[in-house]
Enzyme design. Structure first.
Site, PDB file in Angstrom:
ATOM      1  N   THR A 145       0.822  -1.213   0.000  1.00 27.79           N
ATOM      2  CA  THR A 145       0.000   0.000   0.000  1.00 27.79           C
ATOM      3  C   THR A 145       0.856   1.264   0.000  1.00 27.79           C
ATOM      4  O   THR A 145       1.699   1.442   0.874  1.00 27.79           O
ATOM      5  CB  THR A 145      -0.899  -0.013   1.252  1.00 27.79           C
ATOM      6  N   GLU A 146       0.634   2.113  -1.004  1.00 27.44           N
ATOM      7  CA  GLU A 146       1.315   3.416  -1.113  1.00 27.44           C
ATOM      8  C   GLU A 146       2.849   3.283  -1.055  1.00 27.44           C
ATOM      9  O   GLU A 146       3.541   4.153  -0.554  1.00 27.44           O
ATOM     10  CB  GLU A 146       0.842   4.380  -0.014  1.00 27.44           C
ATOM     11  N   LEU A 147       3.342   2.132  -1.525  1.00 28.82           N
ATOM     12  CA  LEU A 147       4.780   1.823  -1.517  1.00 28.82           C
ATOM     13  C   LEU A 147       5.408   1.905  -0.124  1.00 28.82           C
ATOM     14  O   LEU A 147       6.585   2.245   0.019  1.00 28.82           O
ATOM     15  CB  LEU A 147       5.564   2.710  -2.493  1.00 28.82           C
ATOM     16  N   ILE A 148       4.606   1.618   0.886  1.00 30.13           N
ATOM     17  CA  ILE A 148       5.160   1.553   2.244  1.00 30.13           C
ATOM     18  C   ILE A 148       6.140   0.375   2.289  1.00 30.13           C
ATOM     19  O   ILE A 148       5.824  -0.726   1.843  1.00 30.13           O
ATOM     20  CB  ILE A 148       4.030   1.377   3.282  1.00 30.13           C
ATOM     21  N   TRP A 298       5.493   6.443  -0.778  1.00 28.86           N
ATOM     22  CA  TRP A 298       5.530   7.435  -1.856  1.00 28.86           C
ATOM     23  C   TRP A 298       4.642   8.641  -1.562  1.00 28.86           C
ATOM     24  O   TRP A 298       4.418   9.471  -2.425  1.00 28.86           O
ATOM     25  CB  TRP A 298       5.215   6.799  -3.210  1.00 28.86           C
TER      26      TRP A 298
END
Lengths: 392, 395
Positions: A145-148, A298
């Site tokens: 998720t969200e490049l975590i 990101w």
């Protein structure tokens, strides 16, 4: 050689309705599915998904060298099935070209890696099943998720059998190193693909920014920037939300015309080509290990977790949500489990973000509620309702 | 600069605002003379104060003609009688005399700009403008249309109309007030500039302790919801009691504190009895200074349910005390406060829902308090003074 690796994120949350305190215990639905959720999906479909898919299909036919990757949240796939089957068909058509890779993620586009590793594993498995059943493809590369991302996530994914994982090419972790190579985490073999955030954000954020020095951005200009990496790197990872095309950047900004010309311009340089994440991993050798002890993402300029977990409300909501998990799962009520899992979607926490709220920034633009405080209290009211059901 | 009241001899927000602005203007190098109708004992200021030395001026509430137990229905009846009697005879003659004195004072002072605050000083401002031909800035802190929830006293309305239309520039304390002026006073958009009020944190006792009585309630697990303001139709106290009635159905351990006095106080007490919630509604009477700080400290939430609020200083005061606020959307201060809960004054269901959220979810209270406090600290008189100076220089 420069290989361009496109990855587009497709996601829409199931937004919570304006659930009042007095609604608790009244057996009211939590999600505004027929209202804002269906409306948003229809709007984004006609402005972005449908025209972009038509263009992509044409580009894939026109350029046999072109390859792209997508990641879909399970939540958006469910909504396509229910409210926009035509959109889903157009995605299937893209995947059927055989040159589109689908990535793995958590079904509910959640922060579950931070909340519960068990929940994370289950959501990843649910997602895999969904992708297989719709597209007939088994994902091999993961994007959280969200490049975590951090070291722990990489090692965890390696144990789950993934060959690669996507992350933000954040300056503060890369230092002098370039995002144009593959890396591995300390003590692991899984490959890291890092977003080239300058080039990606030139398209995703700056494209229609008239005050930007390089406005207007042409395909030729952009291809030139890509060419400059030649010799100094191997891959150019262009990662962005798919809604960039038509929703974040409107059609009248010229974004579709830009994309229409881009593959052609990139292919003019004989050393350029396109790869999917899996192909990049097979073709290139990692250039060393990259240590990321703290979470990166990101989101926002901070590129950390602060968009979802920087204030007291967000942390409180997160803790209370995950503290109910065991009870919810053991209640053996499929509707309740699904409702609870839909609450794990990261967007709910994003809406609660108070950072920059007073400045009316991007958080406000995407927020379906009047304020982060409203987002929080509707979420908590729903959670109280679930709690009440568990006690019964 | 012509004013009417000045701290500590003030009955409301006007005096506080005049003081804050005057001090900040002087700090920015403006050579300011502040004129008040009557001499009284004021603290030291680093600008000149002049008194028109009118006899018999008293500190009064602007709508003192309203009677206790007033409701909207009885109001209309009383107003008809008022017209024939000419409302508040002595007040109007005081305003007239202030105007006459102002002309004399202006001849001596000869300011480059005349700045007058609200209708009570507009007469003085116009007289000075006529005498020395300097431009007049009429500063509107409140209008009769706001104060009476849309049923203005014709004489006051007329003073306001003359004072704003006769001015060279009008300052409104909010966009909300600017809109009222355009709609009800026939002023053009370009004639009015918005200058938001500030707040001077040094004027408050932020170290106040919680009163023993309220402390005992808190110990028993009660949450405290506060109303501060004149108990008049403009401030919407009846909506507060209506919301209280809804909140108490879900959260009985809530105490509603009404700090203030006014013509609707008796009606409000009746209303609470009718709902059967008298034991959960406390009327403290008018509070100021440390006593007011103490109730702000005690409160879990401050509510400003105003029907019409040109600016509204109390939410900023509450936030200085780290008490979060729920404010009416029909207020000027909601234009400067983002970290506040907002509601339409008439939507008591929504108001109750938001009160319940704050008293149920402590993390939300903390977040609102922290961010709201920060925002209140940013609302400075310095910024207001800078804007006034820009306006002066354009005249």
């Amino acid at each position: 050689m420069s290989s361009i690796c496109f990855y587009f994120q497709v996601h829409q949350p199931r937004r919570i309705k304006k659930f009042r305190y007095s609604d608790i215990g009244k057996k009211i639905d939590y999600f505004d599915d027929e209202g804002i959720n269906a409306q948003t999906l229809n709007k984004v479909s006609s402005k972005a998904y449908l025209p972009t898919n038509a263009l992509m299909l044409e580009l894939l036919h026109r350029h046999p060298e072109l390859k792209v990757a997508y990641s879909f949240s399970g939540v958006v796939l469910e909504q396509f099935e229910k409210y926009a089957p035509r959109v889903l068909e157009s995605f299937v058509a893209l995947i059927d070209t055989g040159r589109v890779e689908i990535l793995s993620e958590t079904y509910y586009h959640s922060l579950s890696f931070l909340g519960s590793k068990q929940e994370f594993d289950e959501q990843v498995a649910l997602h895999k099943k969904k992708v297989e059943s719709i597209f007939g493809q088994t994902p091999k590369v993961f994007r959280n998720t969200e490049l975590i991302y951090n070291n722990d996530l990489a090692i965890h994914l390696e144990r789950l059998g993934y060959k690669g994982v996507l992350a933000e090419g954040a300056d503060h972790v890369l230092g002098w190193r370039s995002p144009a190579f593959l890396y591995t985490p300390p003590g692991g073999k899984i490959r890291l693909l890092l977003k080239n955030y300058r080039l990606s954000d030139d398209i995703a954020f700056r494209f229609s920014e008239k005050s930007w020095n390089d406005y207007p951005l042409t395909a030729e200009k952009f291809a030139n920037w890509v060419n400059q990496i030649n010799g100094g790197g191997e891959i150019v990872n262009l990662f962005m939300d798919y809604e960039t095309f038509g929703e974040h950047q409107w059609e009248d900004s010229g974004i579709f015309k830009f994309m229409d010309k881009l593959p052609e311009e990139i292919l003019k340089h004989p050393d350029n080509d396109f790869v999917t994440p899996s192909e990049a991993i097979e073709r290139y050798t990692p250039k060393g290990s990259l240590d990321v002890p703290n979470y990166i993402s990101w989101a926002d300029t901070e590129r950390d977790l602060s968009a979802w977990l920087s204030n007291a409300m967000q942390r409180d909501a997160m803790n209370k949500l995950y503290s109910l998990r065991d009870d919810v799962l053991s209640a053996n009520d499929e509707d309740l489990i699904q409702a609870w899992r839909n609450l794990t979607t990261s967007d709910h926490f994003y809406y609660m973000c108070t950072k920059w709220f007073a400045d009316g920034d991007v958080h406000k633009y995407f927020n379906p509620y009047d304020s982060p405080y409203d987002a929080f209290r509707y979420f908590m009211n729903v959670l109280s309702d679930i709690n009440l059901k568990l006690k019964k | 600069m012509f004013g009417w009241e000045y701290p500590p001899h003030n009955s409301g927000g006007l005096g506080v605002a005049c003081q804050g602005l005057a001090r900040a203007l002087v700090d920015k190098g403006v050579d300011l003379t502040f004129v008040l109708p009557k001499k009284a004992d004021f603290g030291a200021e680093n600008f000149k104060m002049i008194f028109a030395s009118l006899p018999n001026i008293k500190v009064y509430a602007v709508n003192s003609f309203l009677m206790p137990y007033m409701t909207e229905e009885t109001y209309k009846v009383i107003r008809k009688k008022q017209k024939s009697r000419v409302y508040a005879n002595d007040l109007f003659s005081e305003v007239e005399r202030y105007g006459l004195a102002a002309a004399k004072i202006a001849r001596k002072i000869r300011g480059d700009v005349i700045h007058a605050h609200d209708w009570l000083s507009f007469g003085a401002g116009l007289a000075a403008q006529k005498t020395i031909k300097s431009p007049l800035v009429s500063h509107v802190h409140a209008t009769e249309v706001d104060r009476t929830a849309g049923h203005p006293n014709e004489l006051i309305y007329k003073k306001e109309y003359e004072g704003t239309n006769g001015a060279d520039k009008v300052i409104a304390v909010s966009q909300f007030t600017k809109n009222t002026l355009i709609q009800n006073y026939g002023l053009s958009d370009s004639k009015i500039d918005v200058v938001y009020n500030g707040i001077d944190a040094t004027c408050y006792q932020l170290d106040a302790s919680i009163p023993a009585g309220l402390k005992a309630y808190k110990k028993k697990g009660y949450k405290i919801v506060l109303f501060v303001g004149r108990i008049t139709i403009m401030k919407g106290p009846d909506y507060f009691i209506n919301a209280a009635n809804i909140v108490l159905k879900h959260h009985p351990k809530t105490l509603f504190v009404v700090a203030g006095s006014g013509d609707m106080e008796g009606r409000l007490m009746e209303q609470a009895s009718e709902f059967g919630i008298s034991d959960k509604v406390i009327f403290t009477g008018f509070l100021r200074g440390r006593e007011l700080s103490e109730v702000f400290e005690a409160a879990d939430l401050f509510v400003m349910p105003s029907v019409s609020e040109p600016f509204g200083l109390t939410p900023l005061e509450s936030l200085l005390h780290d008490t979060p606020v729920l404010i009416s959307k029909q207020s000027g201060v909601s234009e400067v406060l983002h970290h506040a809960l907002k509601t339409d004054f008439w939507d008591v269901e929504d108001m109750a829902d938001k009160i319940l959220s704050v008293i149920t979810y402590p993390s939300m209270r903390r977040e609102l308090a922290k961010n709201g406090h920060h925002e209140a600290m940013l609302a400075s008189w310095e910024a207001a003074a800078e804007k006034c100076i820009r306006i002066y220089s354009q005249l």
